[in-house]
Design a protein around this motif. Sequence first.
Motif, short mmCIF file in Angstrom:
data_model
loop_
_atom_site.label_atom_id
_atom_site.label_comp_id
_atom_site.label_asym_id
_atom_site.label_seq_id
_atom_site.Cartn_x
_atom_site.Cartn_y
_atom_site.Cartn_z
N TYR A 173 5.14 2.60 -8.44
CA TYR A 173 4.45 3.89 -8.49
C TYR A 173 2.94 3.74 -8.71
CZ TYR A 173 9.04 6.06 -8.63
OH TYR A 173 10.32 6.47 -8.33
N ALA A 174 2.46 2.52 -8.90
CA ALA A 174 1.02 2.30 -9.06
C ALA A 174 0.32 2.56 -7.73
CB ALA A 174 0.75 0.87 -9.54
N ARG A 175 -0.60 3.53 -7.74
CA ARG A 175 -1.26 3.92 -6.49
C ARG A 175 -2.60 3.23 -6.28
NH1 ARG A 175 -0.24 10.47 -6.12
NH2 ARG A 175 1.83 10.51 -7.12
N ASN A 176 -3.24 2.78 -7.36
CA ASN A 176 -4.56 2.15 -7.22
C ASN A 176 -4.77 1.15 -8.33
OD1 ASN A 176 -5.76 3.69 -9.54
ND2 ASN A 176 -5.39 5.40 -8.16
N CYS A 177 -5.76 0.33 -8.14
CA CYS A 177 -6.13 -0.66 -9.17
C CYS A 177 -7.55 -1.12 -8.90
CB CYS A 177 -5.18 -1.85 -9.18
SG CYS A 177 -5.30 -2.94 -7.73
N VAL A 178 -8.17 -1.67 -9.91
CA VAL A 178 -9.46 -2.34 -9.76
C VAL A 178 -9.20 -3.82 -9.59
CG1 VAL A 178 -11.66 -2.89 -10.87
CG2 VAL A 178 -10.67 -0.60 -11.12
N ALA A 179 -9.85 -4.42 -8.60
CA ALA A 179 -9.60 -5.83 -8.29
C ALA A 179 -10.90 -6.50 -7.89
CB ALA A 179 -8.58 -5.95 -7.17
N THR A 180 -10.85 -7.81 -7.76
CA THR A 180 -12.00 -8.60 -7.32
C THR A 180 -11.64 -9.33 -6.03
OG1 THR A 180 -12.76 -8.92 -9.60
CG2 THR A 180 -13.61 -10.44 -7.92
N VAL A 181 -12.54 -9.29 -5.06
CA VAL A 181 -12.31 -9.99 -3.80
C VAL A 181 -12.37 -11.50 -4.05
CG1 VAL A 181 -13.20 -10.39 -1.46
CG2 VAL A 181 -13.31 -8.10 -2.48
N THR A 182 -11.33 -12.21 -3.59
CA THR A 182 -11.30 -13.66 -3.75
C THR A 182 -11.64 -14.39 -2.46
OG1 THR A 182 -8.92 -13.72 -3.31
CG2 THR A 182 -9.62 -13.52 -5.61
N ALA A 183 -11.39 -13.77 -1.32
CA ALA A 183 -11.69 -14.41 -0.03
C ALA A 183 -11.69 -13.37 1.08
CB ALA A 183 -10.66 -15.50 0.28
N THR A 196 -3.31 -6.61 -6.64
CA THR A 196 -3.23 -5.53 -5.65
C THR A 196 -2.01 -4.66 -5.87
OG1 THR A 196 -3.38 -5.01 -3.29
CG2 THR A 196 -1.91 -6.82 -3.91
N VAL A 197 -2.12 -3.39 -5.44
CA VAL A 197 -0.99 -2.48 -5.40
C VAL A 197 -0.43 -2.38 -3.98
CG1 VAL A 197 -1.71 -1.09 -7.38
CG2 VAL A 197 -2.58 -0.52 -5.10
N ALA A 256 -8.79 -0.51 -5.11
CA ALA A 256 -7.80 -0.55 -4.04
C ALA A 256 -6.85 0.63 -4.22
CB ALA A 256 -7.02 -1.86 -4.09
N GLU A 257 -6.72 1.46 -3.18
CA GLU A 257 -5.86 2.64 -3.26
C GLU A 257 -4.98 2.74 -2.02
OE1 GLU A 257 -6.12 7.53 -3.61
OE2 GLU A 257 -7.92 6.30 -3.93
N ILE A 258 -3.67 2.82 -2.22
CA ILE A 258 -2.75 2.90 -1.10
C ILE A 258 -2.63 4.33 -0.59
CG2 ILE A 258 -1.38 0.91 -1.82
CD1 ILE A 258 0.70 2.88 -2.96
N ASP A 259 -2.17 4.46 0.65
CA ASP A 259 -1.77 5.76 1.21
C ASP A 259 -0.44 6.10 0.54
OD1 ASP A 259 -0.64 7.84 2.67
OD2 ASP A 259 -1.31 7.08 4.61
N TRP A 260 -0.51 6.90 -0.52
CA TRP A 260 0.67 7.13 -1.36
C TRP A 260 1.76 7.90 -0.62
CZ3 TRP A 260 3.61 5.53 -4.94
CH2 TRP A 260 4.57 6.38 -5.52
N ASP A 261 1.42 8.90 0.16
CA ASP A 261 2.44 9.68 0.86
C ASP A 261 3.29 8.78 1.75
OD1 ASP A 261 1.58 11.97 -0.38
OD2 ASP A 261 0.41 12.68 1.34
N ARG A 262 2.63 7.87 2.47
CA ARG A 262 3.35 6.95 3.35
C ARG A 262 4.21 5.98 2.54
NH1 ARG A 262 1.77 1.85 5.62
NH2 ARG A 262 2.81 1.42 7.63
N ARG A 263 3.63 5.40 1.49
CA ARG A 263 4.38 4.46 0.64
C ARG A 263 5.60 5.12 0.02
NH1 ARG A 263 4.14 1.19 -3.95
NH2 ARG A 263 2.87 -0.39 -2.94
#
Length: 235
Positions: free
Chosen positions: A10-20, A31-32, A88-95
């Motif tokens: 149910y996690a829709r978004n998170c803060v992350a760091t780009v690694t590559a 990532t979510v 990072a935020e997913i398209d929640w309706d689709r998920r």
Amino acid sequence: MDALFREDAYARNCVATVTAVDDRGIRLDRTVFYPTGGGQPGDSGILRFDGFEVRITDTVKGDGGPDDVIHVPEDGQELPGPGIAVEAEIDWDRRYRHMRMHTALHLLCAVVPGSVTGGQIGADKSRLDFNVPAGSLDKDGIADSVNRLIAADTPVGTQWITDDEMAAKPELVRTMSVKPPSGSGRVRLLNVEGVDLQPCGGTHVARTGEIGGIEVTKIENKGKQNRRVVIALKD
């Protein structure tokens, strides 16, 4: 990489760091976004950074193991570089439709006897193929049985067993076409209490009632003993 979707669907978004970043896409330290696998499509969504938005059209697995997740951007966008913080935020309706569909397929698997030879999850329709004789499946009867399980509002959860425990319990595997997600020392099981227990790495709803009802749109013959059951959500 920290696969947040595995512990909290149910996690829709998170803060992350780009690694590559390379020609395949963007990797993050967490990532979510669920990557394509087990018949479930990869998530789409958005990465935000420094006032920019990057549209992610797909999420796939890399070659570095089950936690190597690649976020595939739409062409022609400015991309963040390694070390950049993003939201990072997913398209929640689709998920969420994928979660409802995936859980419904587990109920379908519990209702229909026989091994599963293939399957595919979609937001609008999904299907499982079963190794059963011709004429053995009734469309209305299957729909009624699945909808009774949905109405029971049964809890849905996950548990982990070791690879050795998995090897000792081959009866848990219903799918002939896909091997259990093993090799990392442990295997994740999807447990619809008293209804279905089998290896699965996908995302699911927390209770069957969230599925909201399904219909069996058609049953097709796909071989001597291969029957395709196609379902759709009622809403």
